[in-house]
Scaffold this motif. Structure first.
Motif, PDB file in Angstrom:
ATOM      1  N   ASN A 133     -19.495  47.271   5.028  1.00  0.00           N
ATOM      2  CA  ASN A 133     -20.653  46.772   5.776  1.00  0.00           C
ATOM      3  C   ASN A 133     -21.650  47.889   6.059  1.00  0.00           C
ATOM      4  O   ASN A 133     -22.865  47.660   6.067  1.00  0.00           O
ATOM      5  N   GLN A 134     -21.139  49.095   6.282  1.00  0.00           N
ATOM      6  CA  GLN A 134     -22.001  50.246   6.561  1.00  0.00           C
ATOM      7  C   GLN A 134     -22.494  50.922   5.288  1.00  0.00           C
ATOM      8  O   GLN A 134     -23.365  51.794   5.350  1.00  0.00           O
ATOM      9  N   GLY A 135     -21.922  50.525   4.141  1.00  0.00           N
ATOM     10  CA  GLY A 135     -22.272  51.190   2.888  1.00  0.00           C
ATOM     11  C   GLY A 135     -21.869  52.653   2.896  1.00  0.00           C
ATOM     12  O   GLY A 135     -22.502  53.493   2.252  1.00  0.00           O
ATOM     13  N   ASN A 136     -20.799  52.964   3.605  1.00  0.00           N
ATOM     14  CA  ASN A 136     -20.356  54.352   3.774  1.00  0.00           C
ATOM     15  C   ASN A 136     -19.271  54.666   2.736  1.00  0.00           C
ATOM     16  O   ASN A 136     -18.092  54.376   2.940  1.00  0.00           O
ATOM     17  N   ILE A 137     -19.690  55.274   1.636  1.00  0.00           N
ATOM     18  CA  ILE A 137     -18.765  55.536   0.529  1.00  0.00           C
ATOM     19  C   ILE A 137     -17.712  56.567   0.906  1.00  0.00           C
ATOM     20  O   ILE A 137     -16.541  56.440   0.509  1.00  0.00           O
ATOM     21  N   ASP A 138     -18.086  57.578   1.681  1.00  0.00           N
ATOM     22  CA  ASP A 138     -17.127  58.619   2.047  1.00  0.00           C
ATOM     23  C   ASP A 138     -15.978  58.040   2.874  1.00  0.00           C
ATOM     24  O   ASP A 138     -14.797  58.317   2.601  1.00  0.00           O
ATOM     25  N   VAL A 139     -16.311  57.227   3.872  1.00  0.00           N
ATOM     26  CA  VAL A 139     -15.274  56.603   4.698  1.00  0.00           C
ATOM     27  C   VAL A 139     -14.442  55.641   3.854  1.00  0.00           C
ATOM     28  O   VAL A 139     -13.207  55.591   3.976  1.00  0.00           O
ATOM     29  N   PHE A 140     -15.104  54.877   2.985  1.00  0.00           N
ATOM     30  CA  PHE A 140     -14.424  53.941   2.101  1.00  0.00           C
ATOM     31  C   PHE A 140     -13.363  54.663   1.260  1.00  0.00           C
ATOM     32  O   PHE A 140     -12.209  54.226   1.177  1.00  0.00           O
ATOM     33  N   ASN A 141     -13.747  55.779   0.653  1.00  0.00           N
ATOM     34  CA  ASN A 141     -12.811  56.544  -0.182  1.00  0.00           C
ATOM     35  C   ASN A 141     -11.690  57.168   0.640  1.00  0.00           C
ATOM     36  O   ASN A 141     -10.532  57.234   0.191  1.00  0.00           O
ATOM     37  N   TYR A 165     -34.936  58.751  -6.585  1.00  0.00           N
ATOM     38  CA  TYR A 165     -33.649  58.637  -7.257  1.00  0.00           C
ATOM     39  C   TYR A 165     -32.646  59.625  -6.668  1.00  0.00           C
ATOM     40  O   TYR A 165     -31.455  59.329  -6.552  1.00  0.00           O
ATOM     41  N   ALA A 166     -33.144  60.810  -6.314  1.00  0.00           N
ATOM     42  CA  ALA A 166     -32.253  61.854  -5.781  1.00  0.00           C
ATOM     43  C   ALA A 166     -31.595  61.392  -4.484  1.00  0.00           C
ATOM     44  O   ALA A 166     -30.397  61.628  -4.249  1.00  0.00           O
ATOM     45  N   THR A 167     -32.383  60.716  -3.625  1.00  0.00           N
ATOM     46  CA  THR A 167     -31.836  60.206  -2.362  1.00  0.00           C
ATOM     47  C   THR A 167     -30.748  59.174  -2.616  1.00  0.00           C
ATOM     48  O   THR A 167     -29.679  59.199  -2.002  1.00  0.00           O
ATOM     49  N   ILE A 168     -31.021  58.266  -3.553  1.00  0.00           N
ATOM     50  CA  ILE A 168     -30.047  57.218  -3.872  1.00  0.00           C
ATOM     51  C   ILE A 168     -28.782  57.821  -4.469  1.00  0.00           C
ATOM     52  O   ILE A 168     -27.665  57.430  -4.113  1.00  0.00           O
ATOM     53  N   ALA A 169     -28.946  58.786  -5.358  1.00  0.00           N
ATOM     54  CA  ALA A 169     -27.792  59.428  -5.985  1.00  0.00           C
ATOM     55  C   ALA A 169     -26.930  60.128  -4.947  1.00  0.00           C
ATOM     56  O   ALA A 169     -25.692  60.081  -5.000  1.00  0.00           O
ATOM     57  N   ASN A 170     -27.579  60.737  -3.967  1.00  0.00           N
ATOM     58  CA  ASN A 170     -26.849  61.466  -2.924  1.00  0.00           C
ATOM     59  C   ASN A 170     -26.071  60.513  -2.024  1.00  0.00           C
ATOM     60  O   ASN A 170     -24.881  60.726  -1.741  1.00  0.00           O
ATOM     61  N   VAL A 171     -26.727  59.450  -1.597  1.00  0.00           N
ATOM     62  CA  VAL A 171     -26.087  58.500  -0.689  1.00  0.00           C
ATOM     63  C   VAL A 171     -24.990  57.708  -1.393  1.00  0.00           C
ATOM     64  O   VAL A 171     -23.918  57.458  -0.842  1.00  0.00           O
ATOM     65  N   LEU A 184     -26.812  51.440  -1.195  1.00  0.00           N
ATOM     66  CA  LEU A 184     -28.242  51.338  -1.489  1.00  0.00           C
ATOM     67  C   LEU A 184     -28.927  50.406  -0.497  1.00  0.00           C
ATOM     68  O   LEU A 184     -29.996  50.736   0.055  1.00  0.00           O
ATOM     69  N   MET A 185     -28.319  49.242  -0.251  1.00  0.00           N
ATOM     70  CA  MET A 185     -28.903  48.286   0.691  1.00  0.00           C
ATOM     71  C   MET A 185     -29.034  48.897   2.079  1.00  0.00           C
ATOM     72  O   MET A 185     -30.023  48.670   2.782  1.00  0.00           O
ATOM     73  N   ASN A 186     -28.046  49.667   2.475  1.00  0.00           N
ATOM     74  CA  ASN A 186     -28.066  50.271   3.807  1.00  0.00           C
ATOM     75  C   ASN A 186     -29.179  51.295   3.932  1.00  0.00           C
ATOM     76  O   ASN A 186     -29.846  51.381   4.973  1.00  0.00           O
ATOM     77  N   VAL A 187     -29.414  52.075   2.867  1.00  0.00           N
ATOM     78  CA  VAL A 187     -30.512  53.049   2.875  1.00  0.00           C
ATOM     79  C   VAL A 187     -31.842  52.330   3.066  1.00  0.00           C
ATOM     80  O   VAL A 187     -32.684  52.732   3.878  1.00  0.00           O
ATOM     81  N   VAL A 188     -32.027  51.248   2.307  1.00  0.00           N
ATOM     82  CA  VAL A 188     -33.274  50.477   2.399  1.00  0.00           C
ATOM     83  C   VAL A 188     -33.440  49.886   3.785  1.00  0.00           C
ATOM     84  O   VAL A 188     -34.519  49.943   4.385  1.00  0.00           O
TER      85      VAL A 188
END
Length: 381
Positions: free
Chosen positions: A242-250, A298-304, A282-286
């Motif tokens: 829900n948070q789009g948090n990849i680090d926590v997800f992993n 693109y750099a921001t999206i790649a980082n997040v 991506l949705m969360n960033v937007v």
């Protein structure tokens, strides 16, 4: 009276339940039908009160004799509790069909509740086609009758959820379960049923195709049932998604690898789940950006999203094809201008973000208004 004789026999057979039977006997003697219905519901809802087929005996030797005096909808709920106490689904079906012989007395709504219970038992027997036909008819009746009784919707949606759990797809099970919860207080469900529902809904949310909005299930108390249980990692994964948090997800997966991959549906859909969390990042960033500042590099999206720069194009096109965002891509400048993001159910923190954005918007409107007023005065001077 035969009813009182029956209660006396039950007290003798089940001495540890004597106080319960005393209360039932007292309410029956005083003809307090509403209070008696509530007491019977409480007694039958507690699986610890079950002794062999004593629930059925209570119905057959006691409840049935004064059933016409009760609210027929409430009586149907008691019938349901008795039917679910059978270990054999076919025996439950036979019991429910016997009750439906009094369809005229029961009325449409109470009969519909019993029919929904029969559909559940057909699913449990693997007779899904029979269940589908019954549920299609039940859904049509609910829509045409326009009933306002929550218990009727609860029964029908529970049966539909059981059917979708059996035949899929997970996304449909997830959506119907949300409808079931809309009409069913979670705290009234037996503990085992709450836990099973929470587990199944979490799995469906993670793996369901097209499920990208988790706010509704997070807003209900059902997921919190998993906290402190062996399946807490499922709760944590849904929150991370829900948070789009990849680090926590992993981190959650790394800490619960054995349990995660022991779930066949997660093991088989792991790539799909990983893709989902990338899209949600991506949705969360937007979402967190003000509407007038949604030109993202693109750099921001790649980082997040924790992906190589050369995969950002694919992420954007995938998100647009799924209807998660709308906008235009500038491959030369390596940016995307997002004009719309799929609406979502918000939590308290996200509401605070929206509130802040609205505050900024109000200030900008005020600034524009003052500028226009100043320029208008200059024109008239």
């Amino acid at each position: 009276m035969a009813e009182l004789t029956f209660i006396q026999e039950q007290k003798f057979l089940y001495e540890d339940l004597a106080s319960n039977y005393d209360t039932i006997e007292s309410l029956f003697t005083k003809k307090l039908w509403h209070q008696l219905t509530e007491e019977l519901h409480s007694f039958l809802s507690n699986p610890h009160n079950r002794r062999g087929d004593n629930f059925f005996q209570l119905y057959d030797g006691f409840i049935k004799t004064f059933e016409p005096k009760l609210s027929q909808l409430r009586a149907a709920v008691l019938v349901s509790l008795v039917g679910y106490s059978f270990d054999d689904p076919q025996r439950a079906i036979d019991f429910f069909n016997a009750v439906l012989e009094n369809r005229t007395r029961l009325g449409e709504e109470a009969s519909l509740c019993v029919e929904a219970d029969i559909a559940v038992m057909h699913v449990r027997l693997g007779l899904t086609e029979e269940a589908r036909v019954q549920l299609d008819a039940a859904e049509e009746k609910v829509q045409s009758q326009g009933t306002g009784e929550a218990v009727v919707f609860s029964k029908v949606y529970k049966a539909m959820a059981e059917y979708r759990k059996s035949v899929g797809p997970p996304a449909d099970f997830y959506k119907i379960s949300l409808m079931y919860l809309a009409y069913t207080p979670v705290n009234e469900l037996p503990a085992e049923e709450r836990y099973a529902l929470a587990t199944d809904m979490a799995l469906a949310a993670l793996t369901g195709e097209g499920v990208y909005n988790f706010g509704e299930v997070i807003a209900t108390p059902v997921l919190s049932v998993l906290v402190g249980s062996p399946n807490q990692y499922l709760h944590d994964l849904v929150i991370a998604l829900n948070q789009g948090n990849i680090d926590v997800f992993n981190e959650v997966i790394d800490s619960n690898k054995e349990a995660y991959f022991a779930q066949d549906v997660l093991k088989n859909c792991h790539d799909q789940v990983q893709q989902k969390v990338v899209l949600l990042s991506l949705m969360n960033v937007v979402f967190e950006l003000p509407s007038h500042e949604r030109t993202i590099s693109y750099a921001t999206i790649a980082n997040v999203s924790r992906v190589p720069l050369n995969q950002v194009d694919w992420i954007l096109m995938r998100a647009m094809s799924l209807g998660l965002i709308k906008g235009s891509i500038d491959e030369v400048a390596q940016t995307v201008d997002v004009t719309w993001v799929q609406p979502r159910v918000l939590n308290t923190i996200e509401m605070a973000t929206i509130s802040s954005q609205l505050g900024d918007w109000v200030e900008r409107v005020k600034g524009t208004l003052l500028s226009v007023e100043e320029q208008t005065l200059e024109l008239y001077v």
